[in-house]
Every structure is written in structure tokens, then in C-alpha cells.
Design a protein around this motif. Structure first.
Motif: not given
Length: 322
Positions: A117-127, A151-161, A182-183, A185-190
Motif C-alpha cells: 500500500l502507498e500512503y501519504e501523511v501531511a504533518v502540520y507543526f510550528r517551532v 527526513t528526520y521524522i520519516s522513520p517515525i511515520v513509517d513505523q507508526e503506519v 492517532t498512531a 500523532t502520538a509518535g510524532l508528538k513525543t
């Protein structure tokens, strides 16, 4: 004189009037390090400024105009220890964007029944904490962009998906959009909070089979067509693209009799209506010829069909009319 004064101004504004803080720029490193003690740092409303002297963060400046020699400036305490017009060590100035940013991350995972399966996730953030971000990211260029953070957060997203998709069958995968969001969001937030970035939201944009034919079959199924008929229509489309006449039979769901020109009956070298019949030179078993041609024999034709396909009734013969 005006050029000298302009040279002491440190900001993200370029000489042509544009800003170095592009839409996808998170951190901009001021290119000059020989900053004098009379410099004026201007921080825009959507920015924060972090000043690093001798490898240590000396100040974090909010939006506004900051005169380094002003007593209220955090750098004045550092400069008061020295009697130099220029800072004794190389000074690095970082401008950090505080606006909302968006990154999109795409990848490939698989379901419990091994369907890619191909997936695409949009992540919104601010410093949220510029100083913490400066001490946690590494970049050798002048800019740190959204793609670098992706590039930093790509492994986290792939793992949670993958943790969600690997335990779900294909038929139920589209019911798991909420669980995947939900998964992730929880992984990236931390993870992002540890580098001074606030996660605003996560949105699942795309989740489709990697095989385009499987995508079309699922679309037909969702239109109310039975899965067997959807597979058959998908195969019919592939045959039609190859100009294969069997595509019509595949779409209708009826058997298809292949080209009978490859069938040889009694070693006859002549072909009529797709079957090798009779002998060359005008004589055919059970038939007449004229002008050196051949005349098809219905009985022999029916016998050839029966030889290949068994007892199958053919149409268009005299026996059928009787």
C-alpha cells in the motif's frame, strides 16, 4: 556612510528587498560571522533569532530591533567583558521561523495479507523552542527546510503506519484511517517535542494499493459490483488494451474459442474458416471446389470442433438449421 550603516544591520531581508525566509525555510543562518559590536539585529514578527558565540547560545531574541550595545540586550553582558569593536570569536546568528509549516511524507507499507500500500501523511507543526531546535538539528548549508525535517521524522511515520497496516486485512484497511492518524500523532508528538517543535495536527491524505489494477478492482467493488465480476472486468480491460478479441468474452463472462487456424485435421494443408480442411488442388473430402479453391465441409468442421472441445454445438451449419 549609508553603505557602512547598512552593513551593520543583521536581518533576513536581502538587498533586493525580498526575504531569505521562504515558505519552506525553518532556519536561516546569517552568512557573515564577523559581526561587530555596533551591529543592529532586526527580527521580523514571524521569526526568532538565536545568537551563538563560541559554540554557546548567548541570546534568544524576540521580534523587534535589537542593538547589541544596549544594556537591555542579552548580548551586552557578554560584550561588557571585552574592549573590542568586533566580537573576539566568530558569532553565528540563526533566524527561526515561528509560522505554521506543513510537510508531506510518503512511503510504502503492506497489509496483513501482504498487499503493498502507498500512503501519504501531511504533518502540520510550528517551532516552539528555537534554542532547543538549534541544538538538535544538523545542517551544513545556509538553510534548514521542511524537507530536511521530513527526513528526520520519516522513520517515525513509517513505523507508526506499518504498526497498524501490518495487522489489518486489505478488505478492512480503509476503515483504519482514524487509527493510523492517532498512531502517527502520538509518535510524532513525543519526538518533535524533544527538538522544540510543536505538533499541530496530522492528516492522512492517501492510502491506496500500489498495484493500479488492484485499485481499479477495488473501485468497481465499491460501486456495488461483485468482487468476482470486478476482477473479470479488470482482466477484460487489460485484454482490450492489447486488442485481444477475448476481452469481449471476458467482460460478458462467457467462454471464448481461440483461433482455430492452428488446428490440423487429417494433415490437410488448406485453411478455411479457421480450420485446415481438405486437400490442395480443388478436391476436399465431402465437398466441391471451383477455380482451384476449397469448399468448407460442415461435417468436417463440426468434427474438428468436437475433436478439440468435445461435444460442442456450432452455429451457422446446415445441421443446426435442421
Amino acid at each position: 556612510m549609508s553603505i557602512s550603516i547598512r552593513g551593520q544591520v543583521i536581518s533576513t531581508e536581502l538587498d533586493n528587498g525580498t526575504s531569505a525566509m521562504g515558505q519552506d525555510v525553518i532556519i536561516f543562518r546569517y552568512p557573515k560571522e564577523n559581526i561587530t559590536s555596533k551591529s543592529l539585529i532586526i527580527v521580523q514578527p514571524t521569526e526568532r533569532c538565536v545568537v551563538v558565540i563560541q559554540g554557546q547560545i548567548a541570546a534568544e531574541l524576540p521580534p523587534g530591533s535589537h542593538n547589541i550595545q544596549s544594556p537591555a540586550n542579552p548580548l551586552s553582558a557578554f560584550l561588557s567583558k571585552f574592549r573590542y569593536n568586533q566580537l573576539p570569536y566568530d558569532t553565528v546568528v540563526y533566524f527561526i521561523s515561528t509560522t505554521r509549516h506543513e510537510v508531506r511524507l510518503a512511503g510504502v507499507s503492506q497489509t496483513d495479507d501482504l498487499v503493498p500500500l502507498e500512503y501519504e501523511v501531511a504533518v502540520y507543526f510550528r517551532v516552539q523552542n528555537p534554542s532547543l531546535l538549534i541544538t538538535n538539528v544538523q545542517f551544513g548549508a545556509q538553510f534548514f527546510r521542511d524537507a530536511d525535517l521530513a527526513t528526520y521524522i520519516s522513520p517515525i511515520v513509517d513505523q507508526e503506519v506499518s504498526q497498524v497496516l501490518n495487522h489489518v486485512k486489505l478488505i478492512e484497511v480503509f476503515k483504519k484511517f482514524g487509527d493510523i492518524t492517532t498512531a502517527v500523532t502520538a509518535g510524532l508528538k513525543t519526538f518533535l517535542s524533544e527538538i522544540g517543535v510543536e505538533l499541530i495536527s496530522v492528516r492522512m491524505i492517501k492510502l491506496i494499493p500500489q498495484d493500479p489494477e488492484l485499485r481499479r478492482i477495488l473501485q468497481l467493488r465499491d460501486l456495488g459490483i461483485e468482487i468476482y465480476d470486478a476482477v473479470r472486468l479488470g482482466l477484460a480491460r487489460l485484454l482490450a488494451e492489447k486488442s485481444d478479441p477475448a476481452s469481449v468474452n471476458m467482460a460478458l463472462g462467457i467462454p471464448y474459442f481461440p483461433d482455430l487456424s492452428t488446428i490440423v485435421v487429417s494433415g490437410a494443408p488448406y485453411t478455411t474458416t479457421g480450420v485446415m480442411l481438405g486437400t490442395q488442388g480443388g478436391n476436399t473430402p465431402g465437398g466441391q471446389s471451383s477455380g482451384g479453391g476449397t469448399t468448407p465441409n460442415p461435417s468436417l468442421f463440426q468434427a474438428a470442433i468436437k475433436q478439440v472441445f468435445g461435444d460442442v454445438k456450432t452455429s451457422g451449419t446446415k445441421d443446426d438449421e435442421q
